[in-house]
Scaffold this motif. Sequence first.
Motif, short mmCIF file in Angstrom:
data_model
loop_
_atom_site.label_atom_id
_atom_site.label_comp_id
_atom_site.label_asym_id
_atom_site.label_seq_id
_atom_site.Cartn_x
_atom_site.Cartn_y
_atom_site.Cartn_z
N GLU A 1 -5.52 11.98 -5.29
CA GLU A 1 -4.97 10.62 -5.13
C GLU A 1 -6.06 9.65 -4.64
O GLU A 1 -6.13 8.51 -5.08
N CYS B 1 13.66 2.88 -5.38
CA CYS B 1 13.56 4.26 -4.88
C CYS B 1 14.86 4.80 -4.28
O CYS B 1 14.85 5.91 -3.73
N LEU C 1 2.27 10.56 -2.84
CA LEU C 1 3.39 10.03 -3.62
C LEU C 1 4.61 10.96 -3.59
O LEU C 1 5.74 10.51 -3.63
N ASP C 2 4.36 12.26 -3.53
CA ASP C 2 5.48 13.22 -3.62
C ASP C 2 5.93 13.72 -2.25
O ASP C 2 6.61 14.74 -2.14
N ILE D 1 5.16 5.37 1.62
CA ILE D 1 5.20 6.19 0.40
C ILE D 1 5.45 5.25 -0.76
O ILE D 1 6.41 4.47 -0.73
N GLU D 2 4.59 5.29 -1.76
CA GLU D 2 4.77 4.43 -2.93
C GLU D 2 5.04 5.26 -4.17
O GLU D 2 4.98 6.48 -4.13
N THR D 3 5.31 4.57 -5.28
CA THR D 3 5.67 5.27 -6.52
C THR D 3 4.46 5.45 -7.43
O THR D 3 4.53 6.19 -8.41
N SER D 4 3.36 4.74 -7.15
CA SER D 4 2.16 4.91 -7.98
C SER D 4 0.93 4.54 -7.16
O SER D 4 1.02 3.75 -6.22
N MET D 5 -0.20 5.08 -7.57
CA MET D 5 -1.44 4.78 -6.84
C MET D 5 -1.89 3.34 -7.08
O MET D 5 -2.60 2.76 -6.27
#
Length: 453
Positions: A151, A382, A357-358, A69-73
């Motif tokens: 995404e 995070c 992401l969410d 899981i990342e914070t941005s594409m």
Amino acid sequence: MRMSAGRASEGAGCIAWWGFSPARNLLRLGPVTFDGEVNILLVGSGDPRHILKTVADSPDKQNLHIWVIETSMEVVARQLLLLYLTLLPQERMGINEKTEVFLELFGNGEIRSQTEETLRRAAAELILSVTETTEEAMHACLNTTLLKFRERDELTRIFKLWLQETSPAASSPVLMSKAWDYRVRQHLGTRYDSRKGCFDWDLTMKLHEKGCGIISKQQYMQWREKGLAFEMREGIYQITNPTLLSTRVFNQQKGDKVGIRGYWGDIVSSPYLSFGVETDDRSLLKTQNGQHLKTAQDLSYANVQGLFQSLSSRRGCLTAPHSDPDAGMAATLSQQESPSVNDLMPLGGVSVTFLPLDSLQKLPQKQKYRHYFNTIYFSTTCVYQLGPAMRQIAAPDGVLVVELAKYVLDLNKEQEAGFAEKAASSALEAGFEPWREAGSDGVHAVLVQQKKK
């Protein structure tokens, strides 16, 4: 708790292109030895260092499922690119050349024309991979099938942007030299004219004091000044590395919002932390008259090359330690079309799946992920997302690993300690307590589930 959220003047930036800790085998952190099938969740790791190290150090028979899981594409796009490069078969690119290209794209604001060619071919293949509508991933280690449609559309847009920005016909390309200088000026403010002294202070009084003496002054100063961390070949580094560009939204005085494309990542801690400050090979750490004989670049090269060799042998085709196809052969192959994602090396028993992401807060609601993850990793950026729901998705003997703020140089000792305390209390609320035997190295906190009394 949220690291430098919305404050681009912070040296750490507001997008994590690399992590604030060295690559570790996550299965060796904690009291449990895992056999058979293992599920690892990475939250915000920023780059694939832990993935590569964990897979390379694991037995061939181990089934590893890594969920990201990342914070941005933009970060997801870069993770996919670096994994694509890792998996290029040797007949396409020898390990030495692959190591150089990987590090160049990983830590350099500007790249050579040969590296740009590799990037363009990879981006074209990744577009095909993320737009594929089959339910099965084209490659187990580049699985984007669980991302939302928008995404995946965003990933396609980013890969196309890389192609546009490296195209000779690009209308108004972002110059990395200007984008980098803007960040440095913004960060230092009135200290900009005495920046060399600021850079030297951060290196000697912070990084060296924290045990990173292997980072040489010459290389660190060049990276701080120009964003060039790895200069391994006689070559001209002048093409902007578009994988380190992202769009940041600023609020204007009138209340309007404007998106500016530039470099919004770390300009203080350095990309050397991921692969360049730790090694099992003591010979690389030799000193003479108190000076290291090798540099963080040498260490990064040796470590990444070693990881690539381990991964090749996992595939079942052992390679001689320093064999590399001769340059002529490599040049001929580089003219040919790029390998499709289907042609990349298979890593038997390993899969890497990117989650929306969410998705962190949604995983506990899905039956599949209940008490599912053997190891859960949170990056410094995070930790604010670490909450009670983690207990529901951790396996009964699950280990929680939290990246601490040791290498976030804008924090003083009290803030660094405060970060560790806050992380520990968040973990406690989630039902985890420090693993007693682990005297924390200040880089990661290792926690296990509280035993019911």
